[in-house]
Design an enzyme around this catalytic site. Structure first.
Site, PDB file in Angstrom:
ATOM      1  N   PRO A  38       0.649  -1.216  -0.038  1.00  0.00           N
ATOM      2  CA  PRO A  38       0.053   0.023   0.083  1.00  0.00           C
ATOM      3  C   PRO A  38       0.859   1.302   0.118  1.00  0.00           C
ATOM      4  O   PRO A  38       1.944   1.074   0.457  1.00  0.00           O
ATOM      5  CB  PRO A  38      -0.667  -0.021   1.400  1.00  0.00           C
ATOM      6  N   ASP A  39       0.290   2.327  -0.626  1.00  0.00           N
ATOM      7  CA  ASP A  39       0.943   3.610  -0.580  1.00  0.00           C
ATOM      8  C   ASP A  39       0.626   4.439   0.950  1.00  0.00           C
ATOM      9  O   ASP A  39       0.073   3.641   1.652  1.00  0.00           O
ATOM     10  CB  ASP A  39       0.865   4.511  -1.647  1.00  0.00           C
ATOM     11  N   PHE A  40       1.075   5.594   1.108  1.00  0.00           N
ATOM     12  CA  PHE A  40       0.622   6.227   2.353  1.00  0.00           C
ATOM     13  C   PHE A  40      -0.720   6.919   2.202  1.00  0.00           C
ATOM     14  O   PHE A  40      -1.341   6.891   3.332  1.00  0.00           O
ATOM     15  CB  PHE A  40       1.621   6.792   3.035  1.00  0.00           C
ATOM     16  N   ARG A  41      -0.837   7.637   1.297  1.00  0.00           N
ATOM     17  CA  ARG A  41      -1.776   8.809   1.403  1.00  0.00           C
ATOM     18  C   ARG A  41      -2.948   8.436   0.516  1.00  0.00           C
ATOM     19  O   ARG A  41      -3.856   9.405   0.594  1.00  0.00           O
ATOM     20  CB  ARG A  41      -1.065  10.155   1.306  1.00  0.00           C
ATOM     21  N   ASN A 112      11.143   5.004  -1.184  1.00  0.00           N
ATOM     22  CA  ASN A 112      10.582   3.764  -0.752  1.00  0.00           C
ATOM     23  C   ASN A 112      11.696   3.072  -0.247  1.00  0.00           C
ATOM     24  O   ASN A 112      12.848   2.745  -0.240  1.00  0.00           O
ATOM     25  CB  ASN A 112      10.032   2.840  -2.061  1.00  0.00           C
ATOM     26  N   ASP A 114      11.182  -0.536   0.144  1.00  0.00           N
ATOM     27  CA  ASP A 114      10.835  -1.741  -0.317  1.00  0.00           C
ATOM     28  C   ASP A 114      12.249  -2.503  -1.193  1.00  0.00           C
ATOM     29  O   ASP A 114      12.167  -3.656  -1.379  1.00  0.00           O
ATOM     30  CB  ASP A 114       9.626  -1.863  -1.024  1.00  0.00           C
ATOM     31  N   HIS A 131      14.951   7.608   2.044  1.00  0.00           N
ATOM     32  CA  HIS A 131      14.399   7.445   3.364  1.00  0.00           C
ATOM     33  C   HIS A 131      15.031   5.882   4.065  1.00  0.00           C
ATOM     34  O   HIS A 131      14.253   5.585   4.784  1.00  0.00           O
ATOM     35  CB  HIS A 131      12.746   7.270   3.332  1.00  0.00           C
TER      36      HIS A 131
HETATM   37  P1  OAD Z   1       2.109   8.850  -0.816  1.00  0.00           P
HETATM   38  O1  OAD Z   1       1.228   7.947  -0.295  1.00  0.00           O
HETATM   39  O2  OAD Z   1       2.228  10.046  -0.094  1.00  0.00           O
HETATM   40  O3  OAD Z   1       1.761   9.127  -2.495  1.00  0.00           O
HETATM   41  C1  OAD Z   1       1.843   8.228  -3.367  1.00  0.00           C
HETATM   42  C2  OAD Z   1       1.336   8.789  -4.652  1.00  0.00           C
HETATM   43  O4  OAD Z   1       1.189   7.869  -5.907  1.00  0.00           O
HETATM   44  C3  OAD Z   1       0.169   9.746  -4.593  1.00  0.00           C
HETATM   45  O5  OAD Z   1       0.078  10.728  -5.360  1.00  0.00           O
HETATM   46  C4  OAD Z   1      -0.957   8.499  -5.339  1.00  0.00           C
HETATM   47  O6  OAD Z   1      -2.095   8.972  -6.070  1.00  0.00           O
HETATM   48  C5  OAD Z   1      -0.054   7.977  -6.269  1.00  0.00           C
HETATM   49  N1  OAD Z   1      -0.317   6.405  -6.642  1.00  0.00           N
HETATM   50  C6  OAD Z   1      -0.469   5.483  -6.146  1.00  0.00           C
HETATM   51  N2  OAD Z   1      -0.784   4.393  -6.802  1.00  0.00           N
HETATM   52  C7  OAD Z   1      -0.331   4.736  -8.012  1.00  0.00           C
HETATM   53  C8  OAD Z   1      -0.405   3.981  -9.050  1.00  0.00           C
HETATM   54  N3  OAD Z   1      -0.466   2.783  -9.204  1.00  0.00           N
HETATM   55  N4  OAD Z   1       0.135   4.604 -10.312  1.00  0.00           N
HETATM   56  C9  OAD Z   1       0.247   5.924 -10.282  1.00  0.00           C
HETATM   57  N5  OAD Z   1       0.260   6.755  -9.086  1.00  0.00           N
HETATM   58  C10 OAD Z   1      -0.194   6.098  -8.126  1.00  0.00           C
HETATM   59  O7  OAD Z   1       3.591   8.319  -0.853  1.00  0.00           O
HETATM   60  P2  OAD Z   1       4.942   8.919  -1.043  1.00  0.00           P
HETATM   61  O8  OAD Z   1       5.027  10.087  -1.665  1.00  0.00           O
HETATM   62  O9  OAD Z   1       5.968   7.902  -1.282  1.00  0.00           O
HETATM   63  O10 OAD Z   1       7.988   8.450   4.626  1.00  0.00           O
HETATM   64  O11 OAD Z   1       5.088   9.464   0.573  1.00  0.00           O
HETATM   65  C11 OAD Z   1       6.371   9.804   0.918  1.00  0.00           C
HETATM   66  C12 OAD Z   1       6.616   9.480   2.318  1.00  0.00           C
HETATM   67  O12 OAD Z   1       5.720   9.753   3.254  1.00  0.00           O
HETATM   68  C13 OAD Z   1       7.253   8.022   2.430  1.00  0.00           C
HETATM   69  O13 OAD Z   1       8.490   7.917   2.116  1.00  0.00           O
HETATM   70  C14 OAD Z   1       7.125   7.782   3.897  1.00  0.00           C
HETATM   71  C15 OAD Z   1       5.627   8.615   3.973  1.00  0.00           C
HETATM   72  O14 OAD Z   1       5.533   9.065   5.320  1.00  0.00           O
HETATM   73  C16 OAD Z   1       8.493   8.073   5.844  1.00  0.00           C
HETATM   74  O15 OAD Z   1       7.851   7.622   6.463  1.00  0.00           O
HETATM   75  C17 OAD Z   1       9.563   9.106   6.290  1.00  0.00           C
END
Ligand code: OAD
Length: 270
Positions: A38-41, A112, A114, A131
């Site tokens: 999963p992503d974060f946001r 990432n 991972d 990170h």
């Molecule tokens: P986010 O979850 O903040 O953002 C993910 C982005 O990818 C969002 O804009 C989604 O819309 C987009 N997205 C998700 N799935 C996708 C897909 N299949 N194709 C295209 N776009 C997609 O994740 P990060 O930006 O990586 O740090 O978050 C930054 C940091 O916040 C992480 O490294 C982590 C977190 O807290 C720490 O924990 C220090």
């Protein structure tokens, strides 16, 4: 040279004409969602939307160093899901490797943890894991390294590992909020300014200082964004190319337009 228009075809022509030779790639959790992480946001599926069960004061606390000091359990409850090993790189990861194979990759900056870029074959010296990663762990008090074999057991059993020397808390070498980024980030952060193409994929660009990297690219170079939403300052520059949608679909479209699709699919299938 500037792009004639902000289309993918114009960008592909620019690449095929051999204009860019130093591409910087900047990635985030969105490039690994199709691998099953999963992503974060993201509103429904993101990690932060699904942490209610952990009773946190706020979602990011799970990765906050001062919170962790007093309450490490939530992190170790999650760690099992995040721990590398069980996921396969996506075609987007293979696309970064393809750029490297073509001698075009200057550096890949990732947020990432991972390590899927490395698993896709991108060499470690082409990566800036801004990170950190799960490769290695140490005591947060005396900094003594802690054995891989023992943290694997702790993570598997969802228990909290303690330092063998001083009994301090052990934490994987991933960067928490409130901690400094690794030295490699600062040693390489001048590189976007020297690149001739930037590709930003799968990140919300919300966490500094990483989020500032795309703005450090020279004003005249094209910047491609492959993401489900527009982020950061994308769209404000004449040569920004926003490809809004899924990363894997976007890299396939770009590879196709460059005449690289078969090669990319073969690389990913390996
Ligand atoms: P986010 O979850 O903040 O953002 C993910 C982005 O990818 C969002 O804009 C989604 O819309 C987009 N997205 C998700 N799935 C996708 C897909 N299949 N194709 C295209 N776009 C997609 O994740 P990060 O930006 O990586 O740090 O978050 C930054 C940091 O916040 C992480 O490294 C982590 C977190 O807290 C720490 O924990 C220090």
């Amino acid at each position: 040279d500037t792009l004639e228009s902000r289309t993918l075809e114009a960008l592909a022509k620019y690449i095929k004409d051999g204009e860019p030779k130093k591409i910087v790639v900047m990635t985030g959790a969105g490039i690994s969602t199709s691998a099953g992480i999963p992503d974060f946001r993201s509103p429904e599926t993101g990690l932060y939307a699904n942490l209610a069960k952990l009773n946190l004061p706020y979602a990011e606390a799970v990765f906050d160093i001062s919170f962790f000091r007093n309450n490490p359990e939530p992190f170790y409850t999650l760690a099992q899901e995040l721990y590398p090993g069980k996921y396969r790189p996506t075609i987007t990861h293979s696309f970064i490797k393809l750029l490297h194979d073509k001698g075009l990759l200057l550096k890949c900056f990732t947020q990432n943890i991972d390590t899927l870029e490395r698993e896709a074959g991108v060499p470690g010296d082409k990566m800036v894991e801004a990170h950190g990663s799960f490769a290695g762990q140490k005591c947060i008090e005396c900094r003594a390294p802690y054995p891989d074999a023992l943290i694997k057991i702790a993570i598997h059993e969802k228990t909290v590992p303690h330092c063998e020397a001083c009994n301090g808390l052990v934490k994987p070498n991933i960067v928490f909020f409130g901690e400094a980024l690794p030295e490699e980030f600062f040693l390489n952060r001048h590189l976007p300014a020297t690149a001739d193409l930037a590709i930003v994929m799968g990140t919300s660009l919300t966490v500094q200082p990483f989020a500032g990297l795309p703005s450090e690219c020279a004003p005249h170079i094209p910047r491609l964004l492959i993401n489900k939403e527009v982020v950061g300052d994308f769209g404000y520059r004449a040569d920004d190319v926003p490809l809004i949608g899924d990363c894997d679909t976007g890299v396939r479209a770009l590879a196709e337009a460059c005449g690289w699709l078969e090669e990319l699919e073969a690389l990913w299938a390996q």
